[in-house]
Write a protein that holds these residues in place. Structure first.
Motif, mmCIF file in Angstrom:
data_model
loop_
_atom_site.group_PDB
_atom_site.id
_atom_site.type_symbol
_atom_site.label_atom_id
_atom_site.label_comp_id
_atom_site.label_asym_id
_atom_site.label_seq_id
_atom_site.Cartn_x
_atom_site.Cartn_y
_atom_site.Cartn_z
ATOM 1 N N VAL A 60 0.823 -1.206 0.000
ATOM 2 C CA VAL A 60 0.000 0.000 0.000
ATOM 3 C C VAL A 60 0.859 1.258 0.000
ATOM 4 O O VAL A 60 0.521 2.265 -0.626
ATOM 5 C CB VAL A 60 -0.953 -0.013 1.215
ATOM 6 C CG1 VAL A 60 -1.659 1.327 1.366
ATOM 7 C CG2 VAL A 60 -1.980 -1.131 1.069
ATOM 8 N N ALA A 61 1.974 1.215 0.713
ATOM 9 C CA ALA A 61 2.845 2.382 0.835
ATOM 10 C C ALA A 61 3.321 2.844 -0.542
ATOM 11 O O ALA A 61 3.729 2.033 -1.384
ATOM 12 C CB ALA A 61 4.048 2.050 1.719
ATOM 13 N N GLY A 62 3.238 4.153 -0.770
ATOM 14 C CA GLY A 62 3.667 4.732 -2.039
ATOM 15 C C GLY A 62 2.584 4.809 -3.094
ATOM 16 O O GLY A 62 2.784 5.411 -4.149
ATOM 17 N N LYS A 63 1.449 4.222 -2.824
ATOM 18 C CA LYS A 63 0.347 4.259 -3.789
ATOM 19 C C LYS A 63 -0.646 5.351 -3.394
ATOM 20 O O LYS A 63 -0.797 5.692 -2.222
ATOM 21 C CB LYS A 63 -0.356 2.909 -3.863
ATOM 22 C CG LYS A 63 0.472 1.832 -4.574
ATOM 23 C CD LYS A 63 -0.326 0.579 -4.764
ATOM 24 C CE LYS A 63 0.379 -0.392 -5.708
ATOM 25 N NZ LYS A 63 1.749 -0.725 -5.259
ATOM 26 N N THR A 64 -1.341 5.885 -4.394
ATOM 27 C CA THR A 64 -2.336 6.920 -4.139
ATOM 28 C C THR A 64 -3.629 6.299 -3.616
ATOM 29 O O THR A 64 -3.848 5.083 -3.741
ATOM 30 C CB THR A 64 -2.649 7.718 -5.406
ATOM 31 O OG1 THR A 64 -3.277 6.850 -6.352
ATOM 32 C CG2 THR A 64 -1.380 8.311 -6.012
ATOM 33 N N VAL A 65 -4.478 7.133 -3.052
ATOM 34 C CA VAL A 65 -5.777 6.662 -2.558
ATOM 35 C C VAL A 65 -6.588 6.043 -3.692
ATOM 36 O O VAL A 65 -7.235 5.004 -3.521
ATOM 37 C CB VAL A 65 -6.546 7.827 -1.903
ATOM 38 C CG1 VAL A 65 -7.958 7.394 -1.528
ATOM 39 C CG2 VAL A 65 -5.814 8.339 -0.671
ATOM 40 N N ALA A 66 -6.545 6.666 -4.878
ATOM 41 C CA ALA A 66 -7.285 6.138 -6.027
ATOM 42 C C ALA A 66 -6.749 4.771 -6.443
ATOM 43 O O ALA A 66 -7.519 3.857 -6.768
ATOM 44 C CB ALA A 66 -7.193 7.114 -7.197
#
Length: 552
Positions: free
Chosen positions: A212-218
């Motif tokens: 999850v880290a580094g990814k956008t909410v979308a």
């Protein structure tokens, strides 16, 4: 004193209003009186109507027919509007189970009808009339009379049997509910599951999942089928309002609004769950951080009615998050595909100036909510009555089926309440206005029903065949309710209010529903009534014809 005689005895429009007002007013007043902790509420109007009819009071037949029909139609339609917003979610989660319990009540009634037809001298046409009266289902009586005409038999006996048992059919369900409460109901059966705790849940997570880290909410939303809203992010002692382009980082603390049953899956997705209860009744959200504000904004702009939340692009344009939506006392998760409805209470999180801009977009004109959209009510009544008179052909049954005055309007009310926003129909009414319309309609219906039944009720009951009919009808009313109600309570899967709604819906008894609403906490009786009523009423109409067809 001739003017007093004219006021009460000479048939006219004024005299009709006076008599009905007298019956309704006296019945509603006496209905508040508690005897041994029990009060009948609006149901007492029916008893006052019977007494008034017995002592010779009457009104013009056409006016009585109009007032009774209008009252019943207004009641069931506004009831449909009231439960409509949550009807399909109820059907999805427990609608099948509720309807199965309703079918069990109907099945027990049919078995008892067939058994009594063999054990007593009552013939099948009259027995079907007794069943229709015991279940207060006049559409079923009409279908039975048409079926009798098709096979060359008179329908007067069925009609008379229905008329004799109808009053006690109305009263019998209330008595059955009273007996259930006294004999079978324990303290845990009265626990009411709060609907607003079933749809949303708030939890705080620490991001430790490297996927999850580094990814956008979308991007995270696209990775999973789970529905959630990240309303806040704590990072380096700062509070951020996340946008769809905001990247999550390891050790970020995120506040997430979700469906409660998806809590474990989201814990796997994000990482460590913080042991803090964010679902308390009273939380000062604005005290969390001075830079981020949480405000409830009411949707009062008609052009937003029916629009999907994602179409407004509030997060992209204004930098705010919508976390939850209150609708008819229910908390809904504010996903992009959720359609807004007039009167929705939207929880918006963001900076002060941004929220002020969103407030202008949504309206937030609270005063406009005090003006119910009467045009939608009359339009719905028109469509509901048209649907009720529409003949429906069932394979194997030669006579068309009609939903009638009660069936058509309640179905249309449910559909407009649930789906009206999609065609931009504003059906919002305040809770007090909805309750007033329902009680007004039911009071008119019960006063006319009691007034008509009272004139011949006592003289018919004291006749030998009348007493037998009343006894049989009373058994057909009370035994199926007690048997199935006792079994349902023993399973411990349903609360008492829900069972009351199932009973009232399966027996097509709006007066008993009014009594249940007055004596049981919460709105579970109304919700379960509306869930089971359409199918139950339709089946009883078909079953009445099938029983008559066995004579052919």
């Amino acid at each position: 004193m001739s003017w007093i005689e004219t006021l009460f005895s000479t048939h006219s429009a004024v005299q009709g209003i006076v008599i009905l007002s007298l019956i309704c007013g006296l019945g509603l007043f006496l209905g508040k009186i508690r005897i041994m902790g029990i009060s009948l509420g609006v149901a007492f109007v029916f008893f006052i109507g019977i007494l008034a009819g017995h002592f010779g009071l009457s009104i013009d037949a056409d006016m009585a027919d109009y007032a009774e029909s209008f009252g019943l139609t207004l009641f069931v339609y506004t009831l449909g509007l009231y439960v409509g917003p949550n009807f399909f979610s109820s059907m999805k989660h427990e609608g099948v189970a509720l309807n199965l319990w309703s079918l069990a009540i109907i099945a027990v009634g049919i078995i008892l009808t067939l058994a009594l037809c063999r054990l007593t001298p009552v013939e099948m046409p009259e027995m079907v009339g007794l069943l229709c009266g015991a279940t207060t289902n006049t559409p079923a009586l009409g279908a039975a009379q048409q079926a009798l005409g098709q096979i060359g038999l008179p329908g007067q006996g069925a009609a008379l049997a229905c008329a004799v048992t109808y009053p006690l059919g109305v009263i019998g369900v209330i008595l059955a509910i009273l007996l259930m409460r006294k004999l079978f109901v324990k303290k845990h059966h009265l626990n009411v599951k709060k609907n607003n705790e079933d749809n949303t849940f708030i939890a705080q997570f620490i991001i430790v999942n490297p996927a999850v880290a580094g990814k956008t909410v979308a991007q995270i939303s696209q990775m999973t089928h789970l529905k959630f809203v990240i309303s806040r992010i704590w990072r380096n002692n700062q509070v951020l309002v996340p946008l769809s382009t905001t990247q999550l980082q390891c050790n970020d603390s995120v506040l997430v609004v979700m469906n409660k049953d998806e809590l474990q899956m989201l814990e796997i997705l994000f990482g460590e769950k913080v042991d803090k209860d964010w679902n308390k009744t009273k939380i000062d959200w604005n005290a969390i951080d001075s830079n981020v504000e949480s405000r409830v904004i009411i949707v009062t702009r008609p052009e937003l009615n029916g629009k999907r939340l994602g179409q407004l692009q509030l997060r992209h344009i204004y930098g705010v998050n919508v976390s939850r939506i209150w609708r008819a006392g229910i908390k809904l998760l504010a996903t992009d595909d959720l359609r807004l409805q007039y009167g929705d209470r939207v929880t918006v999180v963001g900076e002060h100036e941004a929220i002020k801009n969103v407030e202008k977009i949504m309206g937030n004109a609270v005063q406009t909510l005090n003006e119910p959209n009467l045009a939608a009510i009359f339009l719905g009544l028109l469509i509901g009555l048209a649907l009720g008179t529409l003949p429906l052909t069932i394979p194997g049954i030669s006579i068309p089926i009609r939903l009638g005055l009660a069936g058509g309007p309640i179905i249309v009310g449910i559909l407009i309440g649930a789906l009206g926003a999609r065609v931009h129909i504003i059906s919002y009414t305040t809770r007090s206005a909805s309750l007033m319309l329902r009680k007004l309609g039911l009071s008119l219906y019960l006063s006319c029903l009691g007034l008509d039944a009272g004139k011949d009720f006592f003289t018919t009951v004291i006749r030998p065949e009348g007493a037998l009919w009343v006894g049989i009808g009373f058994l057909l009313t009370i035994l199926p309710v007690l048997i199935v109600g006792w079994i349902a309570l023993r399973t411990r899967k349903l609360d008492f209010g829900t069972i009351c709604g199932i009973v009232c819906g399966s027996m097509a008894n709006p007066m008993a529903l009014a009594y249940a609403n007055d004596t049981v906490e919460g709105d579970t009786p109304s919700v379960s009534y509306a869930t089971v009523y359409p199918i139950s009423m339709f089946l009883r109409v078909i079953i009445a014809q099938i029983l008559i067809m066995t004579l052919a």
